[in-house]
Design a protein around this motif. Structure first.
Motif, PDB file in Angstrom:
ATOM      1  N   PRO A  41       0.611  -1.233   0.252  1.00  0.00           N
ATOM      2  CA  PRO A  41      -0.236  -0.207   0.130  1.00  0.00           C
ATOM      3  C   PRO A  41       0.938   0.952   0.277  1.00  0.00           C
ATOM      4  O   PRO A  41       0.195   2.381  -0.993  1.00  0.00           O
ATOM      5  N   SER A  42       2.470   1.588   0.184  1.00  0.00           N
ATOM      6  CA  SER A  42       2.855   2.277   0.903  1.00  0.00           C
ATOM      7  C   SER A  42       3.314   2.810  -1.026  1.00  0.00           C
ATOM      8  O   SER A  42       3.696   4.389  -0.794  1.00  0.00           O
ATOM      9  N   GLY A  43       3.340   1.873  -2.043  1.00  0.00           N
ATOM     10  CA  GLY A  43       3.593   2.183  -2.962  1.00  0.00           C
ATOM     11  C   GLY A  43       4.761   2.135  -4.132  1.00  0.00           C
ATOM     12  O   GLY A  43       5.189   2.524  -4.538  1.00  0.00           O
TER      13      GLY A  43
END
Length: 173
Positions: A41-43
């Motif tokens: 999710p942090s990318g």
């Protein structure tokens, strides 16, 4: 490979070398697309993490802090750019080549200092009340950071294609 002059650095430097190999090994065989694909999710992507290890870890700590190289030390300021991205147009091969070159330069820096040698430069603007006192502490810090990030890459790789560093499932009977 040059060996540190002081035997006290042999063990942490050897462990660092193994973690560097882990970083490269866990990424081996991934396509350019998979290297660039964020899976958490942090990318960040695997390639972006490798860029971070190149510039913000190997180059920053060894060339900038220990050696005080002016082109690196001048960037050790508050608000300085971090490198959790890959510049547009930069290939995966270039990112890997830069990482290997940063390791070679870092190893050259580590070939001569005594463990108790103070850093040549320190980013006071970033850390005004904290300081690593010597090469010994910096090597241990970098070892810890690279080991932590090799674990991140393990998780990312397993999410991408199921590959694990040690091979197979750690839970298989």
């Amino acid at each position: 490979m040059r060996r540190p002059v002081n035997a006290e650095l042999d063990a942490p430097k050897g462990a660092l070398d193994r973690q560097r190999e882990h970083v490269l090994g866990i990424l081996e065989g991934l396509s350019e697309e998979d290297l660039r694909r964020p899976v958490l999710p942090s990318g960040w992507s695997c390639l972006a993490l490798l860029r971070h290890l190149t510039l913000d870890v190997e180059r920053f700590w060894f060339l900038g802090v220990i050696a005080g190289e002016p082109d690196v030390a001048g960037q050790l300021t508050a608000g300085a750019e971090t490198h959790w991205y890959v510049p547009e147009g930069m290939s995966a091969e270039e990112v890997f080549a830069d990482y290997r070159a940063a390791i070679a330069r870092a190893d050259a820096v580590l070939a001569t200092p005594a463990p108790e040698q103070e850093p040549a430069a320190w980013p006071v603007e970033i850390w005004p009340t904290w300081r690593m006192p010597d090469v010994r502490h910096i090597v241990i810090h970098v070892l810890t950071e690279v080991a932590c990030h090799s674990g991140h890459l393990d998780a990312a790789r397993e999410l991408i294609d199921g590959t694990t560093w040690l091979g197979g499932s750690p839970y298989a009977g």
